[in-house]
Motif scaffolding. Structure first.
Motif, PDB file in Angstrom:
ATOM      1  N   VAL A  22      -3.836  25.636 -21.328  1.00  0.00           N
ATOM      2  CA  VAL A  22      -4.778  25.061 -22.302  1.00  0.00           C
ATOM      3  C   VAL A  22      -4.921  25.984 -23.505  1.00  0.00           C
ATOM      4  O   VAL A  22      -4.939  25.533 -24.656  1.00  0.00           O
ATOM      5  CB  VAL A  22      -6.159  24.805 -21.648  1.00  0.00           C
ATOM      6  CG1 VAL A  22      -7.170  24.363 -22.698  1.00  0.00           C
ATOM      7  CG2 VAL A  22      -6.043  23.754 -20.553  1.00  0.00           C
ATOM      8  N   ARG A  23      -4.984  27.297 -23.248  1.00  0.00           N
ATOM      9  CA  ARG A  23      -5.127  28.259 -24.349  1.00  0.00           C
ATOM     10  C   ARG A  23      -3.953  28.142 -25.308  1.00  0.00           C
ATOM     11  O   ARG A  23      -4.124  28.153 -26.526  1.00  0.00           O
ATOM     12  CB  ARG A  23      -5.217  29.674 -23.783  1.00  0.00           C
ATOM     13  CG  ARG A  23      -5.433  30.742 -24.840  1.00  0.00           C
ATOM     14  CD  ARG A  23      -5.887  32.049 -24.218  1.00  0.00           C
ATOM     15  NE  ARG A  23      -5.043  32.458 -23.102  1.00  0.00           N
ATOM     16  CZ  ARG A  23      -5.340  33.459 -22.287  1.00  0.00           C
ATOM     17  NH1 ARG A  23      -6.463  34.134 -22.461  1.00  0.00           N
ATOM     18  NH2 ARG A  23      -4.529  33.787 -21.308  1.00  0.00           N
ATOM     19  N   LEU A  56     -10.999  18.061 -23.474  1.00  0.00           N
ATOM     20  CA  LEU A  56     -10.310  18.036 -22.196  1.00  0.00           C
ATOM     21  C   LEU A  56     -10.960  16.961 -21.333  1.00  0.00           C
ATOM     22  O   LEU A  56     -12.186  16.846 -21.305  1.00  0.00           O
ATOM     23  CB  LEU A  56     -10.444  19.403 -21.513  1.00  0.00           C
ATOM     24  CG  LEU A  56     -10.148  19.478 -20.007  1.00  0.00           C
ATOM     25  CD1 LEU A  56      -8.653  19.275 -19.745  1.00  0.00           C
ATOM     26  CD2 LEU A  56     -10.620  20.812 -19.432  1.00  0.00           C
ATOM     27  N   ILE A  57     -10.142  16.161 -20.655  1.00  0.00           N
ATOM     28  CA  ILE A  57     -10.662  15.217 -19.657  1.00  0.00           C
ATOM     29  C   ILE A  57     -10.051  15.599 -18.325  1.00  0.00           C
ATOM     30  O   ILE A  57      -8.835  15.505 -18.140  1.00  0.00           O
ATOM     31  CB  ILE A  57     -10.321  13.755 -20.008  1.00  0.00           C
ATOM     32  CG1 ILE A  57     -10.909  13.375 -21.373  1.00  0.00           C
ATOM     33  CG2 ILE A  57     -10.828  12.811 -18.921  1.00  0.00           C
ATOM     34  CD1 ILE A  57     -10.553  11.980 -21.856  1.00  0.00           C
ATOM     35  N   ALA A  69     -15.607  25.957 -16.609  1.00  0.00           N
ATOM     36  CA  ALA A  69     -15.697  27.343 -17.104  1.00  0.00           C
ATOM     37  C   ALA A  69     -14.593  27.641 -18.105  1.00  0.00           C
ATOM     38  O   ALA A  69     -14.816  28.319 -19.119  1.00  0.00           O
ATOM     39  CB  ALA A  69     -15.631  28.320 -15.926  1.00  0.00           C
ATOM     40  N   VAL A  70     -13.388  27.133 -17.847  1.00  0.00           N
ATOM     41  CA  VAL A  70     -12.275  27.333 -18.784  1.00  0.00           C
ATOM     42  C   VAL A  70     -12.592  26.680 -20.120  1.00  0.00           C
ATOM     43  O   VAL A  70     -12.415  27.275 -21.197  1.00  0.00           O
ATOM     44  CB  VAL A  70     -10.955  26.766 -18.203  1.00  0.00           C
ATOM     45  CG1 VAL A  70      -9.847  26.810 -19.253  1.00  0.00           C
ATOM     46  CG2 VAL A  70     -10.537  27.526 -16.952  1.00  0.00           C
ATOM     47  N   ALA A  71     -13.080  25.439 -20.077  1.00  0.00           N
ATOM     48  CA  ALA A  71     -13.402  24.718 -21.312  1.00  0.00           C
ATOM     49  C   ALA A  71     -14.485  25.436 -22.106  1.00  0.00           C
ATOM     50  O   ALA A  71     -14.389  25.576 -23.333  1.00  0.00           O
ATOM     51  CB  ALA A  71     -13.838  23.289 -20.974  1.00  0.00           C
ATOM     52  N   GLU A  72     -15.512  25.911 -21.418  1.00  0.00           N
ATOM     53  CA  GLU A  72     -16.599  26.615 -22.109  1.00  0.00           C
ATOM     54  C   GLU A  72     -16.101  27.894 -22.769  1.00  0.00           C
ATOM     55  O   GLU A  72     -16.490  28.227 -23.893  1.00  0.00           O
ATOM     56  CB  GLU A  72     -17.723  26.942 -21.114  1.00  0.00           C
ATOM     57  CG  GLU A  72     -18.530  25.720 -20.688  1.00  0.00           C
ATOM     58  CD  GLU A  72     -19.513  26.031 -19.567  1.00  0.00           C
ATOM     59  OE1 GLU A  72     -19.550  27.206 -19.113  1.00  0.00           O
ATOM     60  OE2 GLU A  72     -20.235  25.110 -19.150  1.00  0.00           O
ATOM     61  N   SER A  73     -15.223  28.616 -22.086  1.00  0.00           N
ATOM     62  CA  SER A  73     -14.729  29.876 -22.638  1.00  0.00           C
ATOM     63  C   SER A  73     -13.887  29.654 -23.886  1.00  0.00           C
ATOM     64  O   SER A  73     -13.801  30.519 -24.747  1.00  0.00           O
ATOM     65  CB  SER A  73     -13.914  30.627 -21.583  1.00  0.00           C
ATOM     66  OG  SER A  73     -12.710  29.936 -21.308  1.00  0.00           O
ATOM     67  N   LEU A  74     -13.287  28.457 -23.975  1.00  0.00           N
ATOM     68  CA  LEU A  74     -12.467  28.134 -25.144  1.00  0.00           C
ATOM     69  C   LEU A  74     -13.227  27.301 -26.175  1.00  0.00           C
ATOM     70  O   LEU A  74     -12.646  26.860 -27.171  1.00  0.00           O
ATOM     71  CB  LEU A  74     -11.217  27.371 -24.701  1.00  0.00           C
ATOM     72  CG  LEU A  74     -10.221  28.169 -23.857  1.00  0.00           C
ATOM     73  CD1 LEU A  74      -9.163  27.244 -23.276  1.00  0.00           C
ATOM     74  CD2 LEU A  74      -9.569  29.265 -24.679  1.00  0.00           C
ATOM     75  N   SER A 103     -13.272  33.924 -28.514  1.00  0.00           N
ATOM     76  CA  SER A 103     -13.504  33.302 -27.212  1.00  0.00           C
ATOM     77  C   SER A 103     -12.200  33.166 -26.438  1.00  0.00           C
ATOM     78  O   SER A 103     -12.184  33.308 -25.225  1.00  0.00           O
ATOM     79  CB  SER A 103     -14.146  31.917 -27.384  1.00  0.00           C
ATOM     80  OG  SER A 103     -13.265  31.030 -28.026  1.00  0.00           O
ATOM     81  N   VAL A 104     -11.093  32.919 -27.133  1.00  0.00           N
ATOM     82  CA  VAL A 104      -9.799  32.813 -26.457  1.00  0.00           C
ATOM     83  C   VAL A 104      -9.431  34.160 -25.840  1.00  0.00           C
ATOM     84  O   VAL A 104      -8.967  34.237 -24.703  1.00  0.00           O
ATOM     85  CB  VAL A 104      -8.693  32.350 -27.434  1.00  0.00           C
ATOM     86  CG1 VAL A 104      -7.352  32.448 -26.787  1.00  0.00           C
ATOM     87  CG2 VAL A 104      -8.977  30.925 -27.897  1.00  0.00           C
ATOM     88  N   LYS A 105      -9.695  35.229 -26.553  1.00  0.00           N
ATOM     89  CA  LYS A 105      -9.338  36.566 -26.048  1.00  0.00           C
ATOM     90  C   LYS A 105     -10.165  36.942 -24.809  1.00  0.00           C
ATOM     91  O   LYS A 105      -9.723  37.705 -23.979  1.00  0.00           O
ATOM     92  CB  LYS A 105      -9.588  37.622 -27.144  1.00  0.00           C
ATOM     93  CG  LYS A 105      -8.580  37.541 -28.281  1.00  0.00           C
ATOM     94  CD  LYS A 105      -8.980  38.542 -29.358  1.00  0.00           C
ATOM     95  CE  LYS A 105      -8.121  38.364 -30.592  1.00  0.00           C
ATOM     96  NZ  LYS A 105      -8.609  39.175 -31.715  1.00  0.00           N
ATOM     97  N   THR A 106     -11.396  36.408 -24.746  1.00  0.00           N
ATOM     98  CA  THR A 106     -12.284  36.843 -23.677  1.00  0.00           C
ATOM     99  C   THR A 106     -12.212  35.997 -22.419  1.00  0.00           C
ATOM    100  O   THR A 106     -12.982  36.189 -21.514  1.00  0.00           O
ATOM    101  CB  THR A 106     -13.728  36.872 -24.162  1.00  0.00           C
ATOM    102  OG1 THR A 106     -14.078  35.561 -24.633  1.00  0.00           O
ATOM    103  CG2 THR A 106     -13.944  37.886 -25.260  1.00  0.00           C
ATOM    104  N   VAL A 107     -11.292  35.029 -22.366  1.00  0.00           N
ATOM    105  CA  VAL A 107     -11.137  34.259 -21.119  1.00  0.00           C
ATOM    106  C   VAL A 107     -10.671  35.205 -20.039  1.00  0.00           C
ATOM    107  O   VAL A 107      -9.686  35.901 -20.164  1.00  0.00           O
ATOM    108  CB  VAL A 107     -10.110  33.121 -21.293  1.00  0.00           C
ATOM    109  CG1 VAL A 107      -9.988  32.374 -19.988  1.00  0.00           C
ATOM    110  CG2 VAL A 107     -10.514  32.184 -22.382  1.00  0.00           C
TER     111      VAL A 107
END
Length: 472
Positions: free
Chosen positions: A94-95, A110-111, A121-126, A467-471
């Protein structure tokens, strides 16, 4: 005519089980028809065939699921494992998709399947909005959302001595109807349900493959509990799309079913299929066989390889069984179910009551015989028989040839019960058709979903580098 491209891309992520892949791919077709570009991320395990969907972009995950893990009979263990093993590769995929500067189409959201709870959690981080697809019915999800209450009240874990007790907070359910799964790890199952419900509540919206007239009270109950928008846009498979329909079946469909049905009178055939996961004992298999034979009704029976414990396929059948039926029975390994249920020869569907099968039967006005196996199938079956009253339930413990013969005759012959059920299911069929027409509830809900997707903040990579870097 298909709507023009909206310049927006959606990422879809189906759970790799037959009953979950089908509705996700149907939803993908619906949203593509509404003008969105579709990117589908999928596991290597049970992957769909991309050549059937040339209008989508596919990305495969290295999920790390071994053949041994994939073949487990413990569904709970498999679902938990998928949530663990897919997390890292999904996040990386996704990233890379949302940071793809080459793409001229920003990712709107994302669905994901509701059971893939880690995707929240992945969606929120991005900073990517996540909408959930719940592939089961709303009625069963009400029960899953009530698991903490059911544990507090002592209904769960289920005790054998209380099976017939009513669940007073959730009529018309009895304790035996609660959607549990036999597993070596019951605590893992309860944790999975809790994670699915909490991640769904945290999402940006919830899509249902159902319609208002079928599950109005359950949808209303969930709307009060979940402060997110809900979109009942089903039945998915009945949307009139300008896209050729392709099978998303993971099993090869036996095309002899339809020519055989063509030889039978209208409403005369009992179609029997217990889905892609359920398994039965050899004793149950033989009782079903003899019950079908004794009913004297023509039957089309799906016996999936692996359906019968300890057997490859039809070995347990007595010698000469099929020949003795004189063409009245036809057994296949898998059938094109939607086509079968739409056939005029089919008069009843003996089903495990997975949600897709239940909805497909309603949509074709076919009465049901209910034999649920586990999880939400039990809730669906109780609603079919007690709420919508479009079928009869073959209670657990009554899988006996005499009972089977009796319930088939009751539903298929001109008895009062059978006639009333046929009238009710025909009325529901009309409502399923009408909800998709302009001005219908599902039609309007789909329009609202499209507007909602546009209202979500479009992912902007340049503003989300950090935010992408901090996943993790």
């Amino acid at each position: 005519m298909m709507e023009q491209r909206k310049g927006r891309r959606l990422i879809l992520f189906p759970l790799p089980l037959q009953g979950h892949i089908n509705p996700m791919l149907d939803l993908a077709n619906i949203l593509h028809y509404k003008g969105f570009s579709i990117t589908l991320i999928h596991t290597n395990f049970n992957s769909p065939n991309p050549s059937n969907y040339p209008h989508f972009t596919f990305h495969s995950l290295q999920d790390g699921i071994s053949a041994t893990e994939a073949s487990t009979n413990d569904v709970v263990s498999l679902l938990s494992l998928l949530n663990i093993k897919c997390a890292e590769p999904f996040k990386d995929c996704v990233r890379s998709l949302v940071s793809d500067d080459v793409s001229q189409e920003p990712v709107s959201c994302l669905i994901s399947d509701a059971i893939f709870h880690f995707t929240q959690a992945v969606a929120e981080s991005l900073k990517l909005p996540r909408i959930v697809l719940r592939t089961g019915g709303a009625s069963s999800f009400v029960v899953f959302a009530a698991f903490p209450l059911l544990r507090e009240k002592g209904y769960l874990p289920i005790q054998e001595t209380r099976l017939e007790d009513p669940v007073v907070e959730l009529p018309p359910l009895k304790v035996k109807d609660l959607p549990v799964i036999n597993t070596l790890n019951p605590d893992t199952f309860h944790q999975l349900v809790e994670n699915v419900v909490s991640a769904t509540k945290a999402s940006s919206g919830l899509i249902w493959n159902t319609f208002e007239d079928l599950e109005q009270s359950s949808l209303a109950s969930l709307s009060q509990q979940f402060s997110i928008p809900m979109f009942p846009i089903g039945p998915f498979h009945k949307h009139n799309l300008a896209i050729p329909s392709r099978s998303s079946s993971l099993l090869a469909e036996d095309q002899t079913s339809i020519p055989w049905l063509n030889t039978k009178p209208p409403k005369s055939v009992v179609y029997v299929s217990f889905g892609s996961i359920a398994a039965i004992s050899e004793r149950e298999f033989l009782e079903i066989a003899w019950g079908l034979a004794k009913s004297e009704q023509p039957f089309l029976w799906v016996v999936r390889p692996g359906l019968v414990h300890g057997a490859e396929w039809l070995e347990p059948l007595p010698s000469g069984f099929l020949e003795s039926l004189s063409g009245r029975g036809h057994i296949v390994k898998w059938a094109p179910q939607q086509e079968v249920l739409a056939h005029e020869a089919v008069g009843a569907f003996w089903s495990h009551n997975g949600w897709n099968s239940t909805l497909e039967s309603v949509c074709e006005g076919v009465p049901m015989i209910c034999s649920p196996c586990f999880s939400d199938q039990k809730v669906n079956a109780r609603f079919v028989s007690q709420v919508w009253k479009v079928g009869l339930q073959l209670e657990s413990g009554k899988l006996e040839r005499g009972e089977i013969e009796k319930i088939i005759r009751k539903l298929m012959t001109r008895e009062k019960d059978g006639d009333e059920i046929r009238v009710r299911v025909s009325e529901l069929q009309d409502k399923a058709d009408n909800c998709l027409k302009q001005g219908g509830t599902s039609y309007e809900s789909l329009e609202s979903l499209v507007s909602h997707i546009f209202s979500l903040e479009t992912f902007n990579f340049s503003h989300s580098q950090e935010s992408v870097k901090t996943v993790v």
